[in-house]
Design a protein around this motif. Structure first.
Motif, PDB file in Angstrom:
ATOM      1  N   ASP A 175      52.443  23.805  58.702  1.00  0.00           N
ATOM      2  CA  ASP A 175      51.820  23.351  59.947  1.00  0.00           C
ATOM      3  C   ASP A 175      52.624  23.889  61.124  1.00  0.00           C
ATOM      4  O   ASP A 175      53.865  23.830  61.107  1.00  0.00           O
ATOM      5  N   PRO A 176      51.961  24.398  62.160  1.00  0.00           N
ATOM      6  CA  PRO A 176      52.680  24.998  63.288  1.00  0.00           C
ATOM      7  C   PRO A 176      53.576  24.040  64.066  1.00  0.00           C
ATOM      8  O   PRO A 176      54.448  24.473  64.816  1.00  0.00           O
ATOM      9  N   THR A 177      53.381  22.733  63.868  1.00  0.00           N
ATOM     10  CA  THR A 177      54.155  21.769  64.645  1.00  0.00           C
ATOM     11  C   THR A 177      55.454  21.351  63.962  1.00  0.00           C
ATOM     12  O   THR A 177      56.227  20.573  64.528  1.00  0.00           O
ATOM     13  N   VAL A 178      55.706  21.846  62.740  1.00  0.00           N
ATOM     14  CA  VAL A 178      56.887  21.425  61.972  1.00  0.00           C
ATOM     15  C   VAL A 178      57.825  22.613  61.754  1.00  0.00           C
ATOM     16  O   VAL A 178      57.548  23.476  60.921  1.00  0.00           O
ATOM     17  N   TYR A 179      58.914  22.653  62.507  1.00  0.00           N
ATOM     18  CA  TYR A 179      59.943  23.696  62.369  1.00  0.00           C
ATOM     19  C   TYR A 179      59.347  25.107  62.331  1.00  0.00           C
ATOM     20  O   TYR A 179      59.780  25.951  61.543  1.00  0.00           O
ATOM     21  N   SER A 180      58.361  25.359  63.165  1.00  0.00           N
ATOM     22  CA  SER A 180      57.687  26.654  63.149  1.00  0.00           C
ATOM     23  C   SER A 180      58.235  27.574  64.237  1.00  0.00           C
ATOM     24  O   SER A 180      58.373  27.163  65.397  1.00  0.00           O
ATOM     25  N   THR A 181      58.527  28.819  63.869  1.00  0.00           N
ATOM     26  CA  THR A 181      58.960  29.798  64.885  1.00  0.00           C
ATOM     27  C   THR A 181      57.828  30.103  65.856  1.00  0.00           C
ATOM     28  O   THR A 181      58.086  30.542  66.984  1.00  0.00           O
ATOM     29  N   TYR A 182      56.597  29.853  65.425  1.00  0.00           N
ATOM     30  CA  TYR A 182      55.460  30.096  66.320  1.00  0.00           C
ATOM     31  C   TYR A 182      55.581  29.304  67.614  1.00  0.00           C
ATOM     32  O   TYR A 182      55.187  29.792  68.687  1.00  0.00           O
ATOM     33  N   LEU A 183      56.118  28.098  67.543  1.00  0.00           N
ATOM     34  CA  LEU A 183      56.168  27.229  68.725  1.00  0.00           C
ATOM     35  C   LEU A 183      56.888  27.877  69.905  1.00  0.00           C
ATOM     36  O   LEU A 183      56.545  27.626  71.065  1.00  0.00           O
ATOM     37  N   TYR A 184      57.894  28.720  69.622  1.00  0.00           N
ATOM     38  CA  TYR A 184      58.632  29.368  70.707  1.00  0.00           C
ATOM     39  C   TYR A 184      57.747  30.364  71.449  1.00  0.00           C
ATOM     40  O   TYR A 184      57.832  30.502  72.670  1.00  0.00           O
ATOM     41  N   VAL A 185      56.891  31.042  70.717  1.00  0.00           N
ATOM     42  CA  VAL A 185      55.933  31.955  71.340  1.00  0.00           C
ATOM     43  C   VAL A 185      54.860  31.150  72.074  1.00  0.00           C
ATOM     44  O   VAL A 185      54.484  31.467  73.206  1.00  0.00           O
ATOM     45  N   HIS A 186      54.389  30.108  71.432  1.00  0.00           N
ATOM     46  CA  HIS A 186      53.350  29.240  72.010  1.00  0.00           C
ATOM     47  C   HIS A 186      53.759  28.724  73.386  1.00  0.00           C
ATOM     48  O   HIS A 186      52.984  28.804  74.356  1.00  0.00           O
ATOM     49  N   LYS A 187      54.977  28.208  73.492  1.00  0.00           N
ATOM     50  CA  LYS A 187      55.444  27.641  74.758  1.00  0.00           C
ATOM     51  C   LYS A 187      55.488  28.694  75.859  1.00  0.00           C
ATOM     52  O   LYS A 187      55.119  28.420  77.019  1.00  0.00           O
ATOM     53  N   ARG A 188      55.933  29.891  75.515  1.00  0.00           N
ATOM     54  CA  ARG A 188      56.045  30.955  76.520  1.00  0.00           C
ATOM     55  C   ARG A 188      54.676  31.421  76.979  1.00  0.00           C
ATOM     56  O   ARG A 188      54.449  31.633  78.175  1.00  0.00           O
ATOM     57  N   VAL A 189      53.764  31.575  76.049  1.00  0.00           N
ATOM     58  CA  VAL A 189      52.414  32.039  76.399  1.00  0.00           C
ATOM     59  C   VAL A 189      51.690  30.982  77.225  1.00  0.00           C
ATOM     60  O   VAL A 189      51.032  31.286  78.226  1.00  0.00           O
ATOM     61  N   GLU A 190      51.829  29.729  76.823  1.00  0.00           N
ATOM     62  CA  GLU A 190      51.199  28.638  77.566  1.00  0.00           C
ATOM     63  C   GLU A 190      51.780  28.531  78.976  1.00  0.00           C
ATOM     64  O   GLU A 190      51.040  28.343  79.956  1.00  0.00           O
ATOM     65  N   ALA A 191      53.104  28.661  79.104  1.00  0.00           N
ATOM     66  CA  ALA A 191      53.747  28.575  80.417  1.00  0.00           C
ATOM     67  C   ALA A 191      53.308  29.708  81.338  1.00  0.00           C
ATOM     68  O   ALA A 191      53.329  29.561  82.575  1.00  0.00           O
ATOM     69  N   ALA A 192      52.887  30.823  80.743  1.00  0.00           N
ATOM     70  CA  ALA A 192      52.422  31.966  81.539  1.00  0.00           C
ATOM     71  C   ALA A 192      50.971  31.805  81.983  1.00  0.00           C
ATOM     72  O   ALA A 192      50.433  32.679  82.671  1.00  0.00           O
ATOM     73  N   GLY A 193      50.345  30.692  81.597  1.00  0.00           N
ATOM     74  CA  GLY A 193      49.008  30.397  82.087  1.00  0.00           C
ATOM     75  C   GLY A 193      47.866  30.736  81.158  1.00  0.00           C
ATOM     76  O   GLY A 193      46.697  30.642  81.549  1.00  0.00           O
ATOM     77  N   TYR A 194      48.160  31.112  79.927  1.00  0.00           N
ATOM     78  CA  TYR A 194      47.105  31.459  78.978  1.00  0.00           C
ATOM     79  C   TYR A 194      46.640  30.223  78.214  1.00  0.00           C
ATOM     80  O   TYR A 194      47.384  29.248  78.061  1.00  0.00           O
ATOM     81  N   GLU A 195      45.410  30.291  77.714  1.00  0.00           N
ATOM     82  CA  GLU A 195      44.863  29.198  76.920  1.00  0.00           C
ATOM     83  C   GLU A 195      45.423  29.282  75.501  1.00  0.00           C
ATOM     84  O   GLU A 195      45.453  30.350  74.892  1.00  0.00           O
ATOM     85  N   THR A 196      45.861  28.147  74.982  1.00  0.00           N
ATOM     86  CA  THR A 196      46.434  28.102  73.635  1.00  0.00           C
ATOM     87  C   THR A 196      45.883  26.903  72.866  1.00  0.00           C
ATOM     88  O   THR A 196      45.459  25.920  73.466  1.00  0.00           O
ATOM     89  N   GLU A 197      45.901  27.012  71.546  1.00  0.00           N
ATOM     90  CA  GLU A 197      45.467  25.887  70.698  1.00  0.00           C
ATOM     91  C   GLU A 197      46.188  25.969  69.362  1.00  0.00           C
ATOM     92  O   GLU A 197      46.379  27.050  68.805  1.00  0.00           O
ATOM     93  N   ILE A 198      46.578  24.808  68.846  1.00  0.00           N
ATOM     94  CA  ILE A 198      47.234  24.728  67.540  1.00  0.00           C
ATOM     95  C   ILE A 198      46.229  24.228  66.505  1.00  0.00           C
ATOM     96  O   ILE A 198      45.521  23.243  66.735  1.00  0.00           O
ATOM     97  N   VAL A 199      46.179  24.927  65.385  1.00  0.00           N
ATOM     98  CA  VAL A 199      45.315  24.537  64.267  1.00  0.00           C
ATOM     99  C   VAL A 199      46.204  24.018  63.146  1.00  0.00           C
ATOM    100  O   VAL A 199      46.997  24.766  62.572  1.00  0.00           O
TER     101      VAL A 199
END
Length: 228
Positions: A102-126
């Protein structure tokens, strides 16, 4: 119009454990981002390929995530990964970033997610099936019952105090510290079971501390129960 980033949990290893939503998002996305230098060599790619052969027709984006605790190196790799993703989003393409469990549990994806979201892009976790739920199911046992608490612990750090907590303990990411983890578990004489590569072709099950090899792979998860 800018594209959207999805962080897609693909489960612990068995292609049959991908959710219908994960498969839909993967099929709808023009670009699939995978954590590694060679996308087709990644565990994530091989898992999805087992349930979604059309992944071979997708454009693949390699997002290299070094195995290090060096904050500077990690930050640089996360910045670079986010920048790569945003290039595709700026073209209006949908990107699905595949991540085990799951992306919310110790996932390296979260670091990319936070940066992309902070830059103003739409994001969603599945959401995907977590490794510890899959391991418990594979062991044919429950994780917690009644009022028992559940503790999810990164085993590459100090775990002595965490193991004293009540309830069930899940030890993840032991990595090169497996010998130390085994020593601590032996000293506390707790009921232990571990699965290496749960749901994958080379899955291995260990039902005691003594059985666990010190050179167990990265995808090893230990469940520790309270003494009877």
């Amino acid at each position: 119009m800018k594209g959207k980033l999805y962080g897609v949990g693909i489960g612990p290893g068995d292609p049959e454990l991908l959710t219908l939503k994960a498969l839909r998002v993967i099929r709808e996305s023009q670009v699939l981002a995978l954590p590694g230098r060679e996308p087709k060599d990644t565990v994530a790619y091989k898992i999805v390929q087992g349930a979604c052969p059309e992944i071979e027709e997708k454009e693949l984006l390699a997002v290299d995530m070094p195995m290090t605790k060096d904050p500077a190196r990690l930050a640089a790799s996360h910045d670079e990964g986010a920048a790569k993703v945003m290039e595709y989003l700026d073209r209006g393409e949908q990107v699905a970033f595949l991540t085990l469990g799951d992306p919310t549990v110790y996932s390296t994806y979260l670091y990319v997610h936070k940066r992309v979201e902070a830059a103003g892009y739409e994001t969603e976790i599945v959401s995907g099936i977590t490794s510890f739920c899959a391991v418990a199911a594979r062991l044919n046992m429950g994780l917690v019952e009644k009022a028992e608490p559940l503790h999810v612990i990164p085993a590459s750090y100090q775990i002595e105090e965490a193991l004293k907590l009540p309830g069930t303990k899940v030890l993840m990411k032991a990595g090169k510290k497996m010998a130390d983890v085994k020593r601590i578990l032996k000293a506390q004489e707790l009921p232990v079971a571990m699965i290496e590569n749960c749901g994958m072709p080379d899955e291995k099950i260990y039902r005691s501390v003594e059985e666990i090899p010190e050179d167990a792979g990265y995808y090893s998860l230990i469940i520790v129960k309270e003494k009877p």
